[in-house]
Design a protein around this motif. Structure first.
Motif, PDB file in Angstrom:
ATOM      1  N   ASP A 228      30.767  32.913  29.011  1.00 53.30           N
ATOM      2  CA  ASP A 228      30.109  33.013  30.323  1.00 53.30           C
ATOM      3  C   ASP A 228      28.796  32.232  30.279  1.00 53.30           C
ATOM      4  OD1 ASP A 228      28.994  33.634  32.736  1.00 53.30           O
ATOM      5  OD2 ASP A 228      29.372  35.800  32.603  1.00 53.30           O
ATOM      6  N   VAL A 230      26.879  30.775  32.414  1.00 49.96           N
ATOM      7  CA  VAL A 230      25.810  31.018  33.393  1.00 49.96           C
ATOM      8  C   VAL A 230      25.020  32.264  33.015  1.00 49.96           C
ATOM      9  CG1 VAL A 230      25.302  31.520  35.815  1.00 49.96           C
ATOM     10  CG2 VAL A 230      27.071  29.846  35.229  1.00 49.96           C
ATOM     11  N   ALA A 231      25.731  33.364  32.780  1.00 48.57           N
ATOM     12  CA  ALA A 231      25.038  34.620  32.458  1.00 48.57           C
ATOM     13  C   ALA A 231      24.297  34.510  31.140  1.00 48.57           C
ATOM     14  CB  ALA A 231      26.051  35.769  32.406  1.00 48.57           C
ATOM     15  N   ALA A 233      23.236  31.783  29.601  1.00 48.38           N
ATOM     16  CA  ALA A 233      22.092  30.868  29.723  1.00 48.38           C
ATOM     17  C   ALA A 233      20.907  31.605  30.328  1.00 48.38           C
ATOM     18  CB  ALA A 233      22.473  29.656  30.574  1.00 48.38           C
ATOM     19  N   ASN A 234      21.172  32.400  31.347  1.00 56.72           N
ATOM     20  CA  ASN A 234      20.086  33.178  31.970  1.00 56.72           C
ATOM     21  C   ASN A 234      19.435  34.106  30.962  1.00 56.72           C
ATOM     22  OD1 ASN A 234      19.648  32.370  34.608  1.00 56.72           O
ATOM     23  ND2 ASN A 234      21.549  33.353  35.290  1.00 56.72           N
ATOM     24  N   ALA A 249      16.051  25.687  35.430  1.00 57.83           N
ATOM     25  CA  ALA A 249      17.323  25.284  36.040  1.00 57.83           C
ATOM     26  C   ALA A 249      17.977  24.159  35.233  1.00 57.83           C
ATOM     27  CB  ALA A 249      17.086  24.843  37.486  1.00 57.83           C
ATOM     28  N   GLY A 252      19.381  25.490  31.978  1.00 50.78           N
ATOM     29  CA  GLY A 252      20.647  26.180  32.238  1.00 50.78           C
ATOM     30  C   GLY A 252      21.777  25.181  32.432  1.00 50.78           C
ATOM     31  N   ALA A 253      21.470  24.112  33.173  1.00 44.73           N
ATOM     32  CA  ALA A 253      22.479  23.067  33.395  1.00 44.73           C
ATOM     33  C   ALA A 253      22.862  22.410  32.062  1.00 44.73           C
ATOM     34  CB  ALA A 253      21.940  22.026  34.369  1.00 44.73           C
ATOM     35  N   ARG A 256      25.288  24.645  30.297  1.00 48.48           N
ATOM     36  CA  ARG A 256      26.608  24.660  30.960  1.00 48.48           C
ATOM     37  C   ARG A 256      27.380  23.368  30.679  1.00 48.48           C
ATOM     38  NH1 ARG A 256      23.546  26.491  35.178  1.00 48.48           N
ATOM     39  NH2 ARG A 256      23.903  24.618  36.414  1.00 48.48           N
ATOM     40  N   GLU A 260      30.837  22.901  28.640  1.00 49.31           N
ATOM     41  CA  GLU A 260      31.978  22.285  29.310  1.00 49.31           C
ATOM     42  C   GLU A 260      32.553  21.127  28.476  1.00 49.31           C
ATOM     43  OE1 GLU A 260      32.218  19.989  33.478  1.00 49.31           O
ATOM     44  OE2 GLU A 260      31.190  21.925  33.556  1.00 49.31           O
TER      45      GLU A 260
END
Lengths: 265, 161
Positions: A228, A230-231, A233-234, A249, A252-253, A256, A260
């Motif tokens: 996960d 997104v979660a 990374a937060n 931001a 986080g990108a 992700r 990927e």
């Protein structure tokens, strides 16, 4: 914009280099980071010990499943394929996006790691590859996992009497999956956020989050991040409370995108 | 601080000189040898105006101090007079309006020649990436990119001169 006066020394061997270091000399390799600091007078060493001519300072040797890369190996040599195999593919793709080719022609992997700019590339990538730094001091060689090598901004685990001699990178199987994403506003600039992910068959993936004005964060077991992004990374970025919203931001990108890439290969 | 003896081969000519260790190669070339084609811009390796060839590859002469150059073979913009690739680039830069004030041009040409020889298949995106280490404040880069692409295309078609 001209350096303060300094003396220049070109040690002929490693023992000679360690003596110069003990006498207070600042080691220099390609000087692509040190040169600007000298010109700006942010660094004012009494003596620079030029390591570039030391035996075996540059080059790659493969033994026992480990690639030993001399600290004086240039980014350009790595970009041009000096490092063999899957590790070489990964490192070449990283190297070709470090600064600019005229800088890569002189800048070295060891110089960059020992300089420990938090926004630099090898400080993020080498821990992700599970690399070990080989320090040389008066008592011989000492092995330092690169995951703990950078201890602060421009600070490393090297002691004052040690030089960085080489880095050792474990050979990777062809099926090793890799993700690397960094954000630069302009090609060749220092990164504003970098993430790397290495996924090996049968092993927990490893991730690194770097270039956030802090030492790289090494996540030895990145399964939660892969599951996960997104979660996770937060959650990870809560550990960097000083980040502005845009930097957070982008970081986080970076995570992700790296996940990927490593997942898709 | 005492000076040190430096031996360089500059544009084919062996040269012995005395330099302060702190002198950067760009200043040695300009002040010591009066080779003022090498320009000094940002003096921290970002703008590319000082780019020269050191031992056959382009490098920043503003962050390469004198001592580290001892024994090196240097080629500055003045040393490419008989080089066919550089001649083609000079002509293309003129045709494509790739310069206005000319301050960045010596560094641009040294970097561009390296791209033409090292990356013969480079497309526009690659040329823009590779030239990102040379800043120009006049042209907006379009002419520069077109000039490099023009030489790449000509060489791919076999026009060597």
């Amino acid at each position: 914009m001209k350096p303060a006066p300094f003396a220049y020394a070109r040690p002929k061997g490693w023992a000679d280099a360690l003596k110069l270091l003990a006498a207070g000399a600042r080691p220099g390799a390609g000087t692509q980071s040190l040169g600007p600091l000298l010109n700006l007078r942010l660094a004012q060493p009494d003596t620079i010990a030029d390591l570039r001519h030391l035996p075996d300072y540059a080059g790659v040797a493969l033994a026992g499943g480990v690639l030993r890369i001399g600290a004086g190996t240039t980014h350009a040599a790595i970009e041009d394929g000096l490092v063999p195999g899957r590790v070489g593919e990964i490192m070449a793709a990283v190297a070709c996006r470090i600064a600019y080719r005229p800088v890569r022609n002189r800048g070295t992997i060891g110089g960059s790691l020992a300089h420990a700019d938090p926004a630099a590339d090898w400080v993020a990538v080498l821990p992700a590859l599970g690399a070990t730094a080989i320090a040389l001091g008066p008592r011989g060689e000492r092995r330092i996992p690169t995951a703990g090598f950078v201890t602060g901004i421009f600070e490393t685990a090297l002691t004052a009497d040690e030089l960085l001699r080489a880095v050792e990178v474990p050979v990777l199987p062809a099926e090793a999956r890799w993700g690397h994403w960094k954000f630069c506003r302009k090609v060749g600039e220092f990164s504003k956020a970098t993430a790397c992910v290495l996924a090996l068959p049968g092993r927990a993936p490893r991730a690194v989050l770097a270039a956030l004005d802090a030492p790289p964060l090494v996540i030895e077991d990145a399964r939660a991040l892969m599951a996960d992004p997104v979660a996770e990374a937060n959650r990870l970025l809560d550990g960097f409370p000083g980040l502005t919203a845009w930097r957070r931001a982008i970081a986080g990108a970076a995570l992700r995108h790296a996940v990927e890439q490593a997942g898709a290969a | 601080m005492s000076k040190i003896a430096i031996s360089l081969t500059v544009n084919g000519t062996p040269t012995d000189l005395l330099a302060e260790p702190r002198e950067q190669l760009a200043d040695l070339l300009r002040g010591g040898l009066m080779l003022t084609g090498t320009h000094v811009g940002c003096e921290h390796g970002v703008c590319g105006a000082c780019t020269v060839e050191i031992d056959g590859v382009p490098a920043r002469s503003c962050i390469t101090h004198a001592g580290s150059c001892d024994g090196a073979v240097i080629r500055t913009i003045e040393g490419f007079g008989d080089d066919a690739v550089m001649a083609a680039l000079r002509e293309a830069f003129a045709c494509e309006h790739a310069l206005q004030c000319g301050y960045c041009t010596p560094g641009m040409l040294v970097a561009a020649r390296d791209i033409v020889l090292r990356l013969p298949e480079a497309d526009e995106t690659r040329v823009r990436e590779e030239m990102a280490g040379n800043l120009c404040r006049c042209t907006g880069y379009r002419g520069i990119v077109r000039a490099v692409l023009r030489v790449l295309a000509a060489r791919r078609q076999g026009f060597q001169d």
